[in-house]
Design an enzyme around this catalytic site. Structure first.
Site, short mmCIF file in Angstrom:
data_model
loop_
_atom_site.label_atom_id
_atom_site.label_comp_id
_atom_site.label_asym_id
_atom_site.label_seq_id
_atom_site.Cartn_x
_atom_site.Cartn_y
_atom_site.Cartn_z
N TYR A 137 1.50 1.96 1.78
CA TYR A 137 2.46 1.25 2.64
C TYR A 137 2.45 1.99 3.92
O TYR A 137 3.38 2.78 4.14
CB TYR A 137 3.68 1.31 1.99
CG TYR A 137 4.89 0.43 2.71
CD1 TYR A 137 4.63 -0.68 3.32
CD2 TYR A 137 6.20 0.91 2.46
CE1 TYR A 137 5.60 -1.43 3.90
CE2 TYR A 137 7.10 0.22 3.05
CZ TYR A 137 6.96 -0.94 3.81
OH TYR A 137 7.98 -1.51 4.32
N TYR A 147 2.49 -9.26 5.28
CA TYR A 147 3.21 -8.06 5.40
C TYR A 147 4.05 -8.15 3.85
O TYR A 147 5.14 -8.83 3.66
CB TYR A 147 4.24 -8.11 6.32
CG TYR A 147 4.95 -6.58 6.45
CD1 TYR A 147 4.36 -5.50 7.29
CD2 TYR A 147 6.02 -6.06 5.57
CE1 TYR A 147 5.03 -4.24 7.35
CE2 TYR A 147 6.45 -4.78 5.77
CZ TYR A 147 5.88 -4.00 6.57
OH TYR A 147 6.34 -2.78 6.53
#
Lengths: 140, 390
Positions: B347, B297
């Site tokens: 994102y 991440y």
């Protein structure tokens, strides 16, 4: 000073029932800490139960206001109208062991050293509030 | 029921919208489109769906999705907190629901117009009572000090790491360059055909000095991604080769804080990521050397370091060199986020990384890693190992 009053005031802290004592302390110019009344463990941010002994009995105690610098940063973008450009945020480790976020004042980035000794002071915010700030402390 | 070594749940479909800066339609429509695409991919219909899970910060309600998609009866519905760090949480819930029989077909989704309708990465100085990613009191202890954006919140953690290990902002640039290189050959990536150099990274403006430049920050994207989870047994009759959820977990260690995770002793050590990785390796019997791809991440470049170290892909403090030496490239020891990650592709708060993990296991990714058996997805307070079904 790096915290000269901008046109728009810094927002007031909005505490909870559990943290009201902390911000009330700032308004009196006192850095308050929370300690378990049973086992004596410090904790920050404030919370209703001691995570070590599960007691809800707690003490709100005036702290020394002495700390060391754990980390820092200079937010550049986006500019915030209530903060002077160049303001610094900092994580400090209090003498009593708790860590908290604050501002680092009266020092240029070039002169900053991780671990440097700091002392607390307070500035006013909007809505009659106040928050803790830190600046370099002369060795005593 | 789950076997003693891993779950019997599998991902059988993935779907996504285009990734853009202005989708031109509602977040509900993005969610519907992504879920429908994932069901089509699996060879299932909305009538097959009886479970749903998403993020607490997703603005879409299950009831609206049920009505829009034509789901007939939802038996299981859940939401996971901690912002994007919890992004693998819905997968863990779906796995548990399927393994326990609480539901047969669960969709997990994330859909938003975080660029065109609001600015997810913007200052939250006007936030009263919370902000995206919130759910705890962290805003109270940040905003009064002008620490008001994800970049500022993360920077003080990053600075401590830089201080401890002698890492510079230029080191971070190597992460950005690699992820943009991957994105440059991924037609679904926002930064398709737009690689950058280290010089581009170093010329981008400071967001938080001397820690993050613009090209250290992930982008803001409009888009939606969904995956469909069912049992391995049912998966055998569906269109795609199943991707087994060997295990998925959440992790909230003591003194963890969402976003402003400042209160555990050593901020150079990624407490949540370590807790997650321990649980994943314990439950699956696998270790770092059994993983062929890491989907890590990347809200900021340094997060790649934190995930590499927390999951044991390199030692504590060695991630900068690990990246510089090419280990996260397509031919490296651990290719990381070959879709370009959040920084390069889009994102969608971790969900597009889960979709890429599925493609890597299926062998259908545009930047396909050779001989993939196991992909580790590490988001922070959640993670999973996805594997080829034997």
């Amino acid at each position: 000073m790096s915290d000269a009053t901008p046109a728009v005031q810094r927002p007031a802290p909005h505490g909870s029932r559990d943290s009201a004592f902390f911000w009330e302390g700032c308004r009196r110019g006192v850095l308050m800490g929370q300690r378990c009344a049973d086992c004596g463990a410090w904790r920050h941010p404030p919370r209703p139960m001691c995570p070590h002994c599960q007691s809800v009995e707690r003490e709100e105690v005036e702290l020394s206001g002495r700390a060391t610098l754990y980390s820092w940063a200079k937010p550049v973008h986006p500019p915030l109208p209530m903060f002077e450009p160049g303001y610094l945020i900092a994580l400090v480790d209090l003498e009593e062991g708790q860590r908290m976020l604050s501002n680092l004042c009266d020092v240029s980035p070039e002169a900053i050293e991780i671990g440097m000794p700091l002392e607390v002071f307070f500035v006013e915010t909007a809505e009659g509030g106040a928050v803790h700030q830190f600046r370099p402390r002369q060795a005593s | 029921m789950a076997s003693s070594n891993g779950s019997n749940a599998a991902i059988v479909g993935t779907g996504q919208t285009e990734f853009s800066k202005s989708s031109g339609r509602s977040e509900l429509q993005l969610a519907c489109e992504a879920i429908k695409a994932a069901l089509d991919d699996a060879g299932l219909t909305p009538a097959d769906v009886d479970g749903m899970s998403t993020f607490t910060i997703d603005n879409n309600e299950d009831v609206d999705l049920v009505r829009s998609l034509g789901v007939e009866n939802l038996r299981f519905s859940s939401r996971v907190g901690h912002g994007g760090g919890g992004s693998v949480g819905p997968l863990a819930h779906a796995m548990a629901a399927v393994d326990s029989g609480l539901a047969d077909v669960v969709v997990c989704w994330r859909a938003m117009n975080e660029r065109s309708e609001y600015r997810f990465g913007a200052s939250k100085m006007s936030a009263v009572g919370g902000a995206p990613g919130a759910g705890t009191g962290f805003i109270e202890w940040s905003l009064p000090f002008g620490s008001a954006s994800p970049a500022a919140w993360t920077a003080v953690q990053a600075q401590r790491y830089m201080h401890r290990y002698g890492v510079t902002n230029e080191d971070f640039g190597h992460v950005s360059v690699q992820l943009r290189k991957y994105a440059s050959t991924n037609p679904n990536a926002w930064f398709y055909e737009r690689p950058i150099t280290l010089e581009d990274h170093q010329a981008s403006r400071w967001i938080v000095e001397p820690i993050f430049r613009l090209l250290d920050c992930t982008q803001e994207s409009d888009g939606g991604v969904a995956v469909v989870v069912t049992s391995l047994e049912r998966a055998r009759d569906l269109k795609q080769p199943p991707v087994r959820i060997l295990h998925a977990t959440q992790a909230v260690p003591f003194e963890f804080e969402t976003v402003t995770n400042y209160y555990h002793e050593d901020l150079c050590s990624f407490d949540a990521g370590i807790a997650c990785s321990r649980e994943l390796y314990r439950r699956t019997g696998l270790g770092p050397r059994d993983i062929q791809v890491g989907m890590l991440y990347d809200h900021f470049t340094i997060a790649i370091y934190w995930h590499l170290e927390a999951n044991g892909f390199c030692k504590q403090g060695e991630a900068a060199d690990f990246v510089k030496d090419g280990h996260i490239a397509i031919d490296g020891t651990l290719p990381v986020s070959p879709n370009g990650g959040h920084i390069g592709e889009a994102y969608i708060h971790g969900m597009n990384n889960i979709a890429e993990a599925v493609r890597q296991v299926r062998g259908t990714a545009v930047n396909q890693v050779a001989a993939v058996e196991n992909v580790l997805v590490s988001a922070g307070t959640s993670g999973a190992i996805l594997s080829r079904a034997s």
